[in-house]
Design a protein around this motif. Structure first.
Motif, PDB file in Angstrom:
ATOM      1  N   ALA A 109      -0.682 -75.187  -4.725  1.00 60.51           N
ATOM      2  CA  ALA A 109      -0.723 -74.115  -5.720  1.00 60.51           C
ATOM      3  C   ALA A 109      -1.976 -73.288  -5.517  1.00 60.51           C
ATOM      4  CB  ALA A 109      -0.702 -74.682  -7.147  1.00 60.51           C
ATOM      5  N   VAL A 110      -1.879 -71.997  -5.828  1.00 64.43           N
ATOM      6  CA  VAL A 110      -3.005 -71.061  -5.767  1.00 64.43           C
ATOM      7  C   VAL A 110      -3.060 -70.313  -7.089  1.00 64.43           C
ATOM      8  CG1 VAL A 110      -3.959 -69.013  -4.649  1.00 64.43           C
ATOM      9  CG2 VAL A 110      -2.901 -70.792  -3.270  1.00 64.43           C
ATOM     10  N   ILE A 111      -4.246 -70.232  -7.680  1.00 65.95           N
ATOM     11  CA  ILE A 111      -4.455 -69.507  -8.932  1.00 65.95           C
ATOM     12  C   ILE A 111      -5.191 -68.208  -8.600  1.00 65.95           C
ATOM     13  CG2 ILE A 111      -5.350 -69.613 -11.273  1.00 65.95           C
ATOM     14  CD1 ILE A 111      -3.294 -71.766 -10.675  1.00 65.95           C
ATOM     15  N   GLY A 112      -4.602 -67.072  -8.964  1.00 63.49           N
ATOM     16  CA  GLY A 112      -5.220 -65.774  -8.720  1.00 63.49           C
ATOM     17  C   GLY A 112      -5.472 -65.028 -10.007  1.00 63.49           C
ATOM     18  N   VAL A 113      -6.557 -64.255 -10.033  1.00 66.29           N
ATOM     19  CA  VAL A 113      -6.938 -63.460 -11.200  1.00 66.29           C
ATOM     20  C   VAL A 113      -6.850 -61.988 -10.818  1.00 66.29           C
ATOM     21  CG1 VAL A 113      -8.741 -62.979 -12.876  1.00 66.29           C
ATOM     22  CG2 VAL A 113      -8.463 -65.282 -11.998  1.00 66.29           C
ATOM     23  N   ILE A 130      -8.788 -65.046  -5.692  1.00 64.96           N
ATOM     24  CA  ILE A 130      -8.386 -66.447  -5.745  1.00 64.96           C
ATOM     25  C   ILE A 130      -9.427 -67.228  -6.540  1.00 64.96           C
ATOM     26  CG2 ILE A 130      -7.812 -68.487  -4.413  1.00 64.96           C
ATOM     27  CD1 ILE A 130      -5.842 -66.179  -4.159  1.00 64.96           C
ATOM     28  N   LEU A 131      -8.985 -67.822  -7.649  1.00 71.63           N
ATOM     29  CA  LEU A 131      -9.886 -68.578  -8.520  1.00 71.63           C
ATOM     30  C   LEU A 131      -9.872 -70.058  -8.194  1.00 71.63           C
ATOM     31  CD1 LEU A 131     -11.735 -68.369 -11.033  1.00 71.63           C
ATOM     32  CD2 LEU A 131      -9.733 -68.861 -12.415  1.00 71.63           C
ATOM     33  N   GLY A 132      -8.792 -70.575  -7.681  1.00 73.04           N
ATOM     34  CA  GLY A 132      -8.706 -71.992  -7.359  1.00 73.04           C
ATOM     35  C   GLY A 132      -7.443 -72.291  -6.596  1.00 73.04           C
ATOM     36  N   SER A 133      -7.390 -73.479  -5.969  1.00 79.16           N
ATOM     37  CA  SER A 133      -6.224 -73.842  -5.179  1.00 79.16           C
ATOM     38  C   SER A 133      -6.209 -75.335  -4.967  1.00 79.16           C
ATOM     39  CB  SER A 133      -6.239 -73.127  -3.821  1.00 79.16           C
ATOM     40  OG  SER A 133      -7.323 -73.599  -3.033  1.00 79.16           O
ATOM     41  N   THR A 134      -5.059 -75.819  -4.525  1.00 78.05           N
ATOM     42  CA  THR A 134      -4.904 -77.211  -4.085  1.00 78.05           C
ATOM     43  C   THR A 134      -3.746 -77.253  -3.108  1.00 78.05           C
ATOM     44  OG1 THR A 134      -4.595 -79.495  -4.793  1.00 78.05           O
ATOM     45  CG2 THR A 134      -3.309 -77.852  -5.942  1.00 78.05           C
ATOM     46  N   GLY A 135      -3.889 -78.104  -2.088  1.00 77.00           N
ATOM     47  CA  GLY A 135      -2.822 -78.261  -1.113  1.00 77.00           C
ATOM     48  C   GLY A 135      -2.769 -77.216  -0.029  1.00 77.00           C
ATOM     49  N   PHE A 136      -3.698 -76.261  -0.015  1.00 74.98           N
ATOM     50  CA  PHE A 136      -3.748 -75.232   1.017  1.00 74.98           C
ATOM     51  C   PHE A 136      -5.027 -75.402   1.840  1.00 74.98           C
ATOM     52  CE2 PHE A 136      -0.773 -73.372  -1.893  1.00 74.98           C
ATOM     53  CZ  PHE A 136       0.096 -72.646  -1.093  1.00 74.98           C
ATOM     54  N   PRO A 137      -4.998 -75.081   3.147  1.00 74.11           N
ATOM     55  CA  PRO A 137      -6.214 -75.205   3.968  1.00 74.11           C
ATOM     56  C   PRO A 137      -7.333 -74.319   3.432  1.00 74.11           C
ATOM     57  CG  PRO A 137      -4.264 -74.898   5.340  1.00 74.11           C
ATOM     58  CD  PRO A 137      -3.830 -74.649   3.934  1.00 74.11           C
ATOM     59  N   ALA A 138      -8.547 -74.852   3.485  1.00 81.19           N
ATOM     60  CA  ALA A 138      -9.706 -74.091   3.000  1.00 81.19           C
ATOM     61  C   ALA A 138      -9.878 -72.796   3.779  1.00 81.19           C
ATOM     62  CB  ALA A 138     -10.977 -74.941   3.107  1.00 81.19           C
ATOM     63  N   ARG A 139      -9.561 -72.821   5.068  1.00 81.84           N
ATOM     64  CA  ARG A 139      -9.705 -71.604   5.871  1.00 81.84           C
ATOM     65  C   ARG A 139      -8.770 -70.511   5.368  1.00 81.84           C
ATOM     66  NH1 ARG A 139     -11.210 -69.750  10.898  1.00 81.84           N
ATOM     67  NH2 ARG A 139      -9.788 -68.279  11.877  1.00 81.84           N
ATOM     68  N   GLU A 140      -7.542 -70.892   5.003  1.00 79.45           N
ATOM     69  CA  GLU A 140      -6.600 -69.899   4.497  1.00 79.45           C
ATOM     70  C   GLU A 140      -7.069 -69.341   3.155  1.00 79.45           C
ATOM     71  OE1 GLU A 140      -3.404 -68.522   5.458  1.00 79.45           O
ATOM     72  OE2 GLU A 140      -4.415 -69.002   7.318  1.00 79.45           O
ATOM     73  N   ILE A 141      -7.605 -70.201   2.281  1.00 76.14           N
ATOM     74  CA  ILE A 141      -8.069 -69.729   0.974  1.00 76.14           C
ATOM     75  C   ILE A 141      -9.234 -68.774   1.141  1.00 76.14           C
ATOM     76  CG2 ILE A 141      -9.042 -70.459  -1.221  1.00 76.14           C
ATOM     77  CD1 ILE A 141      -6.071 -71.079  -0.814  1.00 76.14           C
ATOM     78  N   ARG A 142     -10.143 -69.072   2.067  1.00 73.17           N
ATOM     79  CA  ARG A 142     -11.268 -68.153   2.289  1.00 73.17           C
ATOM     80  C   ARG A 142     -10.792 -66.853   2.913  1.00 73.17           C
ATOM     81  NH1 ARG A 142     -16.384 -69.166   1.738  1.00 73.17           N
ATOM     82  NH2 ARG A 142     -17.007 -71.189   0.921  1.00 73.17           N
ATOM     83  N   ARG A 143      -9.804 -66.942   3.766  1.00 74.85           N
ATOM     84  CA  ARG A 143      -9.282 -65.734   4.393  1.00 74.85           C
ATOM     85  C   ARG A 143      -8.648 -64.809   3.362  1.00 74.85           C
ATOM     86  NH1 ARG A 143      -3.904 -65.686   8.168  1.00 74.85           N
ATOM     87  NH2 ARG A 143      -3.824 -63.446   8.559  1.00 74.85           N
ATOM     88  N   TRP A 144      -7.974 -65.394   2.363  1.00 67.16           N
ATOM     89  CA  TRP A 144      -7.290 -64.610   1.338  1.00 67.16           C
ATOM     90  C   TRP A 144      -8.056 -64.633   0.023  1.00 67.16           C
ATOM     91  CZ3 TRP A 144      -3.354 -61.588   2.694  1.00 67.16           C
ATOM     92  CH2 TRP A 144      -2.659 -61.898   3.851  1.00 67.16           C
TER      93      TRP A 144
END
Length: 811
Positions: free
Chosen positions: A118-122, A131-145
């Protein structure tokens, strides 16, 4: 004691259930307040009245209200389409940050459907989703987006634009960009659900389920989150649960929704503490290979027990012991050997990148490369296999060597720049371990406003920021640099006497206008009746940042853009020339014969096939020109080359021949004059041509040939070439003289003239291709036009050149 433990456990379970139900009632109260505009007490009274009239518990009424607010019908329980929220949604309200909210959605509120992430966006004011928070996704992808611009076609932005949930599966058409998806394999089910506070859109949640196993099993919710596990009713339940996260997100953000930007900037994908504060975390997350930053190299002697890991990417985390602290010995003992530590110390002291072998056993790392990162205290270490090409390693180290770091210390009123940073700015002599209180650079006047906004964002607003500007060097070209930084909050608020924070950094960067801007902003807020503070709630204790030399990058970008513009202009000119050449050729060389004189004792047909677009417009041409005394001049030719020059020369030869034929009709003499014309052209040109003069009174064809393929005569079902007296090509010999040859023809004879594009093959000789053409030409059709079409259709040429074919049948 076991009985006491069991009783305590049961009591905690009852309290947890009660808390979940209370949270659900609170959400229903919020829904009523948002819809009716009443206060909390009146909302509670309305819910209680509904419960009394219906004879149902208050909690059941609250569940229906929240479900109805999510856009779902709350009908009688026997209806299989009824969607009721589980008490587990109360766990959402207990979330302390975005990561915990995402985990609560996946493991508790939606645990029955087993989503994989899951990804939480504001939603920000400018339409950007942070992106405010996430779980289950690669850290590199979260930083990229980390920040998703509104113009990017992503699943999240589609949900924001439509204001409704958007689902996609592997078989969905027109798939947008989705976080965490790469390659062409199956990705499972994804959904983006908007979050609202009343009618205001505040954010969005992205959920993912893994694809259905190939065996087709697992069609139920308990099948591990397969893509096919969610039917329409299950999807409505998911939407209702996710939309119930809106109040939790609103509570988390507080009144200032823009605070989400700072929270999003701090998402590190599992890195906490000192790692999250490191300005190098963003750098290592951009690398595809394992990378980490090691600090503590300033002490002498350097020993492994003094070194710590302050930043690492996900690939490096896989090489480190789980659960270990940031000590290098505890986290990566394979990197804490004496020889490796000594190599890292040498890199920190000298600033020279180096490569060093290591022994990691089954980890698969056979060497590390290190480059200094921010002075003599830190190095950036990249792990790789010795099989990796040295050029790629050198390129990585060269890119990393273009980074420097800087830290502003509020208490010391100074900014410390790393040696790499000072070198980038062209001020290596200004290095001072305690820092300096004035900027070691001069900003280009055109970029001063961008630098001022950068400082204001860091100090006045307390948010991370980036900027790019030019540094002026006297007597040299400017250096273009990029700065990125984020404030580290102190323990005291801005109003607790911490007034030196932003003012000191303003002076350190030469931004004397920051105080004036801050005062003007405060006055504007008071005039508008705003209660939001103009300074951050917590004054920054220090600001950490990186500086990067992007001069070569921007220079390459500029050169590439110039090349693109030049290429576009060149293509435009080429298109214009091609269109002009095509128009010129079409005007001169028709697709079929024209100007055929009536009753001359011959039947004439001609065909022209243009060259392919890749080959360009060619110089093939033909002419059928009636003369006096019922004579007929037929000519065919080919100017070497393609494009506008060939078409222009072809026009000169064609029109020159027609003009000369008015005064001279002997083919040999005409070719001699054409040779002089071609020889006098401004650019070197060579061409071939064959001219025939038909005299019906004598029933003789007089002809001449200037380097052109020999004509073919067809008589009685046999075809043969006529090759007498073939002269050189036009333009090859300025003194060439061409002869006339006479050919007697009989009734029914056919003469076939053609250009070399009809028979040319890249890997075949002229004899072979001509023999094939003779076989095709020996049986003329009653209709010469159909005869030529058949010859063109059966041609074996493979050069994509243009072709002219001219046929004459004698009566």
């Amino acid at each position: 004691m076991s009985e006491d433990f069991a009783a305590h456990r049961d009591r905690l379970a009852r309290e947890r259930r009660e808390h979940r139900w209370d949270a659900l009632v609170d959400q229903a109260v919020g829904v009523v307040m948002a819809r009716s505009g009443c206060g909390s007490a009146e909302a509670v009274a309305q819910l209680a009245a509904i419960a009394r009239r219906s004879g149902r518990p208050l909690r059941a009424v609250a569940a229906d209200v929240v479900a109805e607010a999510a856009g779902l019908a709350a009908d009688a329980p026997p209806d299989p389409d009824v969607v009721r929220l589980h008490p587990e949604v109360a766990a959402l309200d207990r979330s302390a940050d975005g990561d915990e909210l995402a985990r609560s959605l996946v493991t508790e509120a939606l645990g029955y459907s087993r989503p994989s992430g899951a990804v939480i966006g504001v939603l920000d004011d400018d339409g950007t989703v942070a992106i405010l928070g996430s779980t289950g996704f690669p850290a590199r992808e979260i930083r990229r987006w980390r920040r998703i611009p509104p113009a990017v076609d992503t699943l999240i932005n589609r949900a924001v634009r439509s204001g409704a949930p958007v689902w996609i599966d592997d078989d969905s058409e027109d798939r947008p960009v989705v976080i965490g998806q790469s390659g062409t394999g199956p990705h499972g089910t994804r959904v983006a659900v908007p979050l609202r506070s009343g009618r205001m859109l505040i954010g969005v949640v992205l959920l993912a389920w893994r694809p259905m196993p190939a065996s087709g099993h697992g069609s139920g919710p308990g099948s591990g989150g397969a893509a096919g596990a969610l039917d329409d009713r299950a999807r409505r339940e998911v939407e209702a649960v996710v939309q119930a996260a809106g109040p939790a997100l609103l509570r988390m953000l507080g009144e200032d929704l823009h605070g989400a930007e700072s929270a999003a900037a701090g998402v590190a994908g599992g890195t906490t503490g000192a790692v999250a504060e490191s300005p190098w975390q963003d750098v290592v997350d951009l690398l595809d290979v394992p990378a980490l930053v090691v600090t503590g190299l300033e002490a002498m002697p350097v020993t492994a027990d003094r070194l710590h890991v302050t930043a690492r990417n996900e690939a490096a985390a896989d090489l480190m012991l789980p659960g270990a602290d940031r000590s290098l010995e505890a986290a990566a003992p394979w990197l804490a050997t004496d020889d490796v530590v000594e190599a890292l110390a040498v890199v920190a002291r000298t600033g020279t990148p180096r490569r060093h072998p290591v022994k990691t056993g089954r980890l698969g790392v056979e060497a590390v490369s290190a480059v200094r990162a921010g002075g003599v205290t830190s190095v950036l270490v990249v792990a790789h296999s010795t099989a990796e090409p040295a050029t790629e390693v050198d390129a990585t180290l060269e890119r990393l060597g273009r980074f420097g770091t800087w830290t502003w210390d509020a208490a010391g009123d100074r900014v410390r720049w790393s040696p790499e940073a000072l070198r980038i700015m062209g001020a290596p002599a200004l290095g001072d371990p305690t820092g300096i209180n004035r900027p070691p650079y001069t900003v280009h006047p055109d970029d001063a406003e961008a630098e001022r906004r950068f400082i204001k964002t860091l100090t006045t607003e307390g948010r991370p920021a980036e900027v790019e500007f030019r540094i002026v060097h006297y007597g040299g070209e400017p250096t273009r640099v990029r700065l990125a930084a984020e404030p580290v909050p102190g323990r005291h608020g801005a109003g607790s006497g911490g007034s030196g924070g932003s003012d000191t950094l303003d002076r350190a960067h030469g931004a004397d206008r920051a105080d004036t801007d801050r005062a003007e902003s405060d006055r504007a807020d008071r005039a508008a009746g705003s209660t939001a503070p103009s300074r951050p709630a917590t004054a920054p204790e220090r600001i950490v940042g990186v500086i990067q030399d992007v001069t070569d990058w921007r220079r390459s970008e500029t050169a590439l853009e110039v090349a693109r513009v030049q290429l576009a202009a060149q293509r435009s000119r080429a298109d214009a020339e091609r269109n002009l050449a095509s128009a010129l050729q079409q005007a001169i060389v028709p697709g079929a014969a024209r100007n055929e004189p009536p009753h001359t004792g011959v039947e004439v047909a001609a065909r022209y096939r243009p060259a392919s677009a890749a080959a360009g417009v060619g110089g093939d041409w033909y002419s059928v020109f009636p003369l006096r005394d019922a004579q007929l001049l037929l000519a065919i030719g080919d100017v070497a080359g393609h494009g506008l020059p060939a078409a222009s020369a072809m026009a000169d030869v064609h029109h020159g021949l027609r003009g000369m034929a008015l005064a001279e009709n002997r083919p040999g003499r005409l070719l001699t004059l054409l040779n002089e014309l071609v020889d006098s052209m401004p650019e070197f040109t060579i061409a071939s041509a064959c001219c025939l003069l038909w005299d019906p009174a004598r029933r003789v064809v007089r002809w001449g040939n200037a380097g052109h393929p020999a004509p073919i005569r067809v008589r009685g079902g046999a075809a043969e070439t006529i090759e007498d007296h073939v002269g050189p090509m036009l333009g090859a010999d300025s003194q060439a003289v061409y002869e006339d040859c006479d050919l007697a023809v009989e009734s029914g004879d056919v003469l076939l003239l053609y250009t070399d594009g009809l028979v040319e093959r890249r890997r075949a000789g002229d004899d072979e291709t001509t023999a094939y053409l003779l076989g095709q030409a020996r049986d003329p059709d009653p209709d010469l036009g159909r005869y030529l079409d058949r010859i063109l259709a059966g041609a074996r040429s493979d050069t994509d050149d243009d072709v002219c074919v001219l046929a004459v049948r004698f009566e």
